[in-house]
Enzyme design. Structure first.
Site, PDB file in Angstrom:
ATOM      1  N   GLY A  48      13.056  80.622 -66.995  1.00  0.00           N
ATOM      2  CA  GLY A  48      14.199  81.229 -67.674  1.00  0.00           C
ATOM      3  C   GLY A  48      14.401  80.576 -69.031  1.00  0.00           C
ATOM      4  O   GLY A  48      13.762  79.576 -69.351  1.00  0.00           O
TER       5      GLY A  48
ATOM      6  N   GLN B 117      16.784  78.768 -70.130  1.00  0.00           N
ATOM      7  CA  GLN B 117      17.209  77.365 -70.005  1.00  0.00           C
ATOM      8  C   GLN B 117      16.472  76.696 -68.844  1.00  0.00           C
ATOM      9  O   GLN B 117      17.055  75.917 -68.078  1.00  0.00           O
ATOM     10  CB  GLN B 117      18.729  77.286 -69.810  1.00  0.00           C
ATOM     11  CG  GLN B 117      19.528  77.559 -71.066  1.00  0.00           C
ATOM     12  CD  GLN B 117      19.389  76.428 -72.106  1.00  0.00           C
ATOM     13  OE1 GLN B 117      18.884  75.347 -71.835  1.00  0.00           O
ATOM     14  NE2 GLN B 117      19.837  76.700 -73.321  1.00  0.00           N
ATOM     15  N   SER B 118      15.192  76.963 -68.728  1.00  0.00           N
ATOM     16  CA  SER B 118      14.394  76.425 -67.623  1.00  0.00           C
ATOM     17  C   SER B 118      14.236  74.908 -67.717  1.00  0.00           C
ATOM     18  O   SER B 118      13.727  74.382 -68.713  1.00  0.00           O
ATOM     19  CB  SER B 118      13.014  77.079 -67.648  1.00  0.00           C
ATOM     20  OG  SER B 118      12.104  76.358 -66.829  1.00  0.00           O
ATOM     21  N   ASN B 119      14.650  74.208 -66.650  1.00  0.00           N
ATOM     22  CA  ASN B 119      14.394  72.768 -66.572  1.00  0.00           C
ATOM     23  C   ASN B 119      12.905  72.494 -66.451  1.00  0.00           C
ATOM     24  O   ASN B 119      12.393  71.506 -66.987  1.00  0.00           O
ATOM     25  CB  ASN B 119      15.102  72.173 -65.354  1.00  0.00           C
ATOM     26  CG  ASN B 119      16.612  72.264 -65.452  1.00  0.00           C
ATOM     27  OD1 ASN B 119      17.188  71.851 -66.457  1.00  0.00           O
ATOM     28  ND2 ASN B 119      17.245  72.808 -64.426  1.00  0.00           N
TER      29      ASN B 119
ATOM     30  N   ALA C 125      10.346  74.325 -67.627  1.00  0.00           N
ATOM     31  CA  ALA C 125       9.646  74.508 -68.900  1.00  0.00           C
ATOM     32  C   ALA C 125       9.891  73.307 -69.818  1.00  0.00           C
ATOM     33  O   ALA C 125       8.977  72.799 -70.471  1.00  0.00           O
ATOM     34  CB  ALA C 125      10.107  75.808 -69.569  1.00  0.00           C
TER      35      ALA C 125
END
Ligand code: PLP
Length: 339
Positions: free
Chosen positions: A69, A71-73, A75
Site C-alpha cells: 500500500g 504507506q506500506s511498512n 515497502a
C-alpha cells in the site's frame, strides 16, 4: 536452519510485562517488542527480510522489487535495507488513482523517498494482479542488465515466514532465562500468542514457531484486510512452503484467524478503535499503530468480552511495529485525541 540469512535486525527484542494494561484488555498481558527490531527499518518485516535479502545477496542480486500500500511498512523496510546493502529498490505502491497520485512526504512514503527508492504507483486493479506486475518490473530490470530479486507482498512466502520461527525461539529462550512468566517445567508459558495479520507470513511463522518451541497453547491472528477463509488458505500455503525449506519443523500450532476487528476498511479505524488506541497509549505507554497493532489489541479485548479468549488468560502480544503509519494518521486521530 541452513539457509542464507543476513543479520539486519536488533535481536533479541525485549519480552515485556505490561500489567498496567491488564484491566483494559482483560488478560495478563506480555508484549514481544518487535516494534524494536531496529531503528527506522523496525517492525516485523525485517525478520522476514533477513532471509529474503539473504537469498537475494546469495544469488548476486543488485536490485530488489516489491509492492504494498501507499504507506506500506514492508515497502519502507525493504527500501531502507536495500539502501544499506547497496541494492536498488523498486516499489509498486497501490493508490486509488495512479495518474493523480503524488508521494506524500509523511510516514513510510517519506522514508521511501528519503532512501532513494524508485516508487511506481499502481491502481487497485493492477494490484490485484501484483505478482504479474512484479514480474514485469523484474523483466524490465533484466533487460537493463540488472540482477533483480522479487520480494512478494509483505515479504510473505515460506522463506520469509521462517523469521517468525526464530522470533518464537527468542521468546522460548527468554522464558527459560526467567524473563517471562514463571511456569512449571514443560508447561506452555502462554495460553495464546496474539498478533495482527496482513499478508499471512507472520501468522505462518508464529504458528510454526509456537509448535516448535511449545511456548504457547495456541495462536490468534487478527486479520486487518481479508476475511477468515482467505487467510486460513493463505497461511496454510505459507506453512507448507516454510516446512518445505525446513522439513524438521513440526505441524503448526492451533491457529484462529479472527476477522472481526478489521474495522471499516484496510488502514481505517472506527471511532471505538481510535479511542482504544489512545487509551492504551495513555494508560500503559504502549504506542500502537492504526493499521495493524491497534486493531489486533482491540480485537483481543473484544474477543475477551465475547468469551472467545478467557478473561485473565496469559497472552503474548507480538507488537509488529508500524510507527510511521501512525505518524501519517494524525488528522484521523484528532477527535480521539480530544484536540
Ligand atoms: C505487515 C505488518 C503486519 C502483518 O504481518 P503479515 O506478515 O504481513 O501478516 C503486522 N503489523 C505491522 C506493523 C505490519 O507492518
Amino acid at each position: 536452519m541452513n539457509l542464507p540469512r543476513l543479520r539486519l535486525a536488533h535481536l533479541p527484542t525485549p519480552l515485556e510485562r505490561h500489567a498496567r494494561l491488564d484491566e483494559l484488555v482483560g488478560v495478563e498481558l506480555w508484549v514481544k517488542r518487535d516494534d524494536a527490531t531496529g531503528g527506522v527499518e523496525a517492525g516485523n518485516k525485517i525478520r522476514k527480510l533477513e532471509f529474503l535479502l539473504g537469498a537475494a545477496v546469495a544469488e548476486g542480486a543488485d536490485a530488489v522489487v516489491t509492492c504494498g500500500g501507499l504507506q506500506s511498512n514492508h515497502a519502507r523496510a525493504t527500501a531502507v535495507l536495500a539502501a544499506r546493502l547497496g541494492l536498488s529498490a523498486t516499489l509498486l505502491l497501490r493508490v486509488p488513482d495512479p495518474r493523480a497520485a503524488a508521494l506524500p512526504r509523511v510516514g513510510n512514503a517519506l522514508l521511501d523517498r528519503l532512501v532513494g527508492a524508485d516508487v511506481r504507483f499502481v491502481s487497485p486493479e493492477e494490484y490485484r494482479h501484483r505478482d504479474g506486475a512484479l514480474e514485469a518490473v523484474r523483466q524490465e530490470l533484466v533487460r537493463a542488465g540488472r540482477k533483480p530479486y522479487v520480494v512478494p507482498e509483505g515479504g510473505s512466502n515460506g522463506l520469509g515466514a521462517l523469521g517468525y520461527v526464530l522470533a518464537l525461539r527468542e521468546v522460548a529462550r527468554h522464558v527459560a532465562l526467567g524473563l517471562g512468566p514463571r511456569v512449571d517445567a514443560g508447561a506452555p508459558a502462554f495460553d495464546v500468542v496474539v498478533h495482527a495479520c496482513g499478508s499471512g507470513g507472520t501468522a505462518a511463522g508464529v504458528a510454526l514457531g509456537v509448535a516448535d518451541t511449545g511456548v504457547a497453547r495456541a495462536v490468534r491472528a487478527f486479520a486487518v484486510c481479508d476475511d477468515e477463509p482467505t487467510f486460513t488458505r493463505v497461511v496454510g500455503r505459507l506453512v507448507a512452503e516454510a516446512r518445505g525449506h525446513v522439513p524438521e519443523l513440526p505441524p503448526p500450532a492451533p491457529t484462529t484467524i479472527d476477522d472481526r476487528a478489521r474495522g471499516p476498511a484496510y488502514a481505517v479505524m472506527d471511532d471505538a478503535q481510535k479511542r482504544f488506541l489512545v487509551e492504551v497509549a495513555r494508560t500503559g505507554g504502549l504506542v500502537l499503530d492504526p493499521v495493524y497493532t491497534g486493531k489486533a489489541l482491540f480485537g483481543l479485548r473484544e474477543a475477551v468480552r465475547r468469551g472467545d479468549v478467557p478473561r485473565g488468560a496469559r497472552v503474548l502480544f507480538v507488537h509488529t511495529g508500524g510507527l510511521p503509519g501512525l505518524l501519517a494518521q494524525g488528522d484521523e486521530l484528532a477527535e480521539a485525541l480530544g484536540t
